[in-house]
Design an enzyme around this catalytic site. Structure first.
Site, short mmCIF file in Angstrom:
data_model
loop_
_atom_site.label_atom_id
_atom_site.label_comp_id
_atom_site.label_asym_id
_atom_site.label_seq_id
_atom_site.Cartn_x
_atom_site.Cartn_y
_atom_site.Cartn_z
N GLY A 144 8.25 19.44 -10.29
CA GLY A 144 8.67 20.15 -11.51
C GLY A 144 7.64 19.95 -12.59
N HIS A 177 7.64 26.76 -4.95
CA HIS A 177 6.67 25.66 -4.82
C HIS A 177 6.63 24.76 -6.05
CE1 HIS A 177 4.01 27.51 -7.68
NE2 HIS A 177 2.97 26.79 -7.35
N GLY A 211 7.07 26.47 -12.08
CA GLY A 211 6.46 27.69 -12.62
C GLY A 211 6.25 27.54 -14.11
#
Lengths: 266, 475
Positions: B375, B398, B401
């Protein structure tokens, strides 16, 4: 020009640069007050001068603000230094700038100002004494600078300068929002200038990058992208580089100037 | 504005428009859709749908953001025979990825100044930041490069950098077939020469923290993940070596006018079966193997730091899994009820194989593979388990963002003591550049909890554990 309130005035360029976050000991001038002096006017009435400035102040031949590299630290005056400054080595055409400086001096002379005709030493003052020269020398790294406008400045005291009048110049590049990478709107009068200004924009993020500039004739957008990427590869190999690549993004748009959105993958 | 039609929980379809060969698919919740500016990345999702040979959907994950040609957080599968391969669908940092290791200790062992000592030791052993390579070493020789290509992560093991059991805890066992050093330029080799075992800059990091929450105890038990246990997360890729492989290919493809007729030149691609397409795959696979070795070497050095500072045996720092999130891989998926060989481009997306997948080791074959979702350095990261959802070609998100650009983040933190701020949040950060840290502050990212919730709702992967960072090294 008597009977009106007089101020300590001078003409100069406003500058933008990737300034260091901290400096050695010295009375450091605020970023927003840093400038490049063109001519001192001394104590003058701004109200009187304003009319003349708006009427016939010489317009520059260049529409994009000149650009340069601050390659050397100076302690001025040489005999008994009182200020720390950086010398600006022009990347833009030095002759054009010299002629423009001359035109400004001619204009001032016509207004009966006494002018200093010695060749201009383009420099930006960073701090006033007391300072330790070695400390400044040891922490100095060359960096790029762009001119953003022509101004009439007033010295306010305490190392503060206020702009009273200005002619804005189109900056060579402007950063714009990109979520993951870094992005710039690059402007140039020709394709060669787009390349130089692209390299300069990247140098604003990582000043050593500019020393990898290739002196070559640029043939188009793909050539700009590939040349910048070659610079980047050499830089990464020799000293490391924070950029991954310049992308094949966008097209060159022909407006008043050539414009290109440059996106740099980081 | 793109029209989105909800077709399943947290799953939206973008209608086919002129030129699109397949519809778009967006994995997101309403909360994500309402908070983030999706217009540019969704435009990229639609552009990808123009690529020859694309199958079923051009897909966006909930951590999607504007990328190079393809969005970051994008997945596209191309028919392995008639489709194309695109360097923009992999990204510059080929096989950028994450690995998670578990440490048999709790936060207690890094209390007092032990945490800072550990961070300092890692900082000494693992170069990070711009220009930080392994300068004391001779650098990689031609023989080394050949071995990296041909052996994958086994090269690092042969140098004593890891253990045999690490291998089956790495995606594709740390080796992408098809790698061949003869497809790599000297420039790429020069750039990578002293960069093996280095973190780099940007969003790459080494992070140590604690397993804060367990969501799926049975999976956690199978993987031997325990609440309160320390973890190690490493995020890096193929460094300058991979960047140059991508650049060399893009230059070749552009010079050969492969971008003609594409909606964006950055999507430039070559038919998979063409010589240029095959050349790229050989080079990409080589860069991918370099990246596996890079993360393995970093792990080795961090294991050494744990030994030096906390006297923890290197073998006890157990690798749980290593995932690629920038890669193109040949896989077989069921399309319209039939198995089909496709080249899956995952750019800012993670493979999320479910139970039964052939490649996985016996433990993960029972449970599904671990999916690692870093994160931000303040709030959390997540460990998920893949469900093998066919709609996304077994892919998941993934990361969190980015929500804010680097420049905006930098400006908003200017003049503030970011290291002190992070320490007050319970995270000690060490970095070569303060500017990088300012660009990477937690509020520059979406809330990863919200992103993984979308993935779970869409049935791509399930949450296993929440990871809380405590010690972070940034480039």
């Amino acid at each position: 020009m008597q009977g009106m309130e007089e101020k300590r005035l001078f003409l100069g360029f406003s500058v933008d640069a990737p300034w260091q976050e901290t400096y050695p000991k010295g009375r450091v001038i605020e970023e927003s007050s840093r400038h490049l002096t063109l001519a001192f006017l001394g104590n003058t009435s701004f109200e009187e001068l304003k009319k003349k400035l708006n009427e016939d102040f010489p317009k520059p031949e260049f529409s994009i603000g000149p650009v340069g590299m601050c390659n050397e630290i100076l302690f001025l005056p040489k005999m008994k230094p009182r200020v720390v400054a950086v010398q600006v080595d022009w990347i833009s055409d030095g002759n054009v700038l010299e002629n423009y400086h001359k035109k400004i001096l001619d204009w001032l002379e016509e207004l009966n100002f006494s002018v200093d005709r010695r060749p201009l030493l383009p420099h930006i003052t960073l701090a006033r004494g007391p300072f330790v020269e070695k400390e400044w020398e040891d922490t100095f790294e060359p960096f790029p600078a762009i001119i953003t406008g022509i101004h009439l400045f007033e010295s306010m005291g305490n190392l503060r300068y206020a702009s009273l009048w200005n002619i804005p110049l189109t900056p060579a590049f402007e950063e714009f929002e990109h979520t993951a990478d870094i992005a710039f709107q690059i402007k140039g009068e020709n394709i060669q200038q787009l390349y130089i200004h692209g390299a300069l924009a990247m140098s604003f993020k990582y000043p050593p990058f500019f020393s990898y500039l290739e002196q070559k004739e640029i043939k188009g957008l793909n050539d700009i992208v590939q040349t910048l990427n070659r610079m980047l590869a050499r830089c990464d190999q020799e000293i490391g580089c924070p950029f991954k690549a310049v992308s094949y993004h966008g097209k060159i748009e022909e407006k008043k100037l050539l414009e290109w959105e440059m996106i740099v993958d980081v | 504005m793109s029209k989105l039609k909800e077709i399943a929980p947290a799953t939206y379809e973008i209608e086919k428009e002129e030129g699109m060969l397949v519809p778009g698919l967006v994995i997101a919740t309403e909360e994500i859709l309402s908070e983030i500016d999706f217009e540019k990345p969704l435009e990229q999702v639609k552009n990808v749908a123009h690529l020859p040979g694309i199958v079923r959907y051009s897909i966006a994950m909930p951590d999607i953001h504007w990328g190079y040609g393809f969005p970051i957080g994008g997945v596209a599968a191309m028919d392995a025979k008639s489709g194309v391969i695109s360097p923009g669908g992999v990204g510059y940092d080929i096989n950028c990825g994450v690995r998670l290791a578990l440490i048999p200790e709790t936060l207690k062992c890094i209390e007092g100044n032990q945490g800072e000592k550990l961070l300092q030791r890692i900082f000494e052993l693992v170069p990070s930041g711009v220009g930080k390579g392994h300068k004391k070493t001779r650098g990689l020789s031609d023989r080394d490069y050949k071995d990296i290509a041909e052996k994958g992560v086994r090269f690092a093991l042969e140098q004593g950098h890891g253990f045999e059991e690490d291998l089956e805890h790495i995606e594709s066992n740390g080796f992408i077939e098809g790698a061949d050093i003869s497809y790599i330029s000297d420039k790429a080799k020069d750039r990578g020469k002293i960069q093996l075992g280095t973190v780099g800059s940007g969003n790459h990091f080494v992070e140590i923290g604690e397993i804060e929450e367990i969501y799926l105890p049975e999976i956690a038990e199978a993987w031997d993940v325990q609440k309160g246990q320390l973890y190690l997360l490493i995020h890096s890729g193929s460094r300058g070596f991979g960047h140059q492989v991508c650049q060399d290919t893009l230059d070749t493809f552009m010079d050969k006018n492969y971008a003609e007729s594409l909606p964006d030149p950055q999507l430039v691609c070559a038919p998979i079966e063409s010589e240029d397409g095959k050349n790229y795959f050989h080079a990409m696979a080589t860069a991918a193997n370099f990246a596996f070795n890079n993360r393995q070497t970093i792990l080795h050095e961090v294991r050494q730091a744990f030994k030096d500072v906390l006297n923890i045996d290197p073998q006890d720092v157990r690798l749980l899994y290593d995932v690629c999130h920038n890669i193109a891989k040949f896989e077989t998926h069921e399309i319209d009820g039939k198995p089909m060989r496709v080249c899956v481009h995952r750019k800012g997306a993670t493979r999320a194989f479910g139970p039964g997948a052939e490649e996985l080791n016996p433990i993960f074959k029972k449970t599904g593979q671990p999916v690692l979702v870093p994160g931000d350095m303040g709030r959390a990261s997540h460990l998920l388990v893949g469900k093998g959802n066919s709609i996304t070609f077994c892919s998941s998100c993934h990361g969190a963002g980015r929500a804010r650009s680097r420049v905006k983040s930098s400006r908003s933190w200017k003049g503030r003591d970011i290291f002190d701020y992070m320490e007050k949040q319970g995270v000690i950060v060490k970095a070569t550049s303060g500017r990088t840290v300012a660009e990477e502050m937690p509020d520059a990212y979406k809330n990863v909890d919200v992103v993984v919730d979308a993935v779970e709702k869409a049935k791509l992967a399930d949450k296993v554990a929440r990871l809380k960072p405590r010690l972070v090294i940034k480039g």
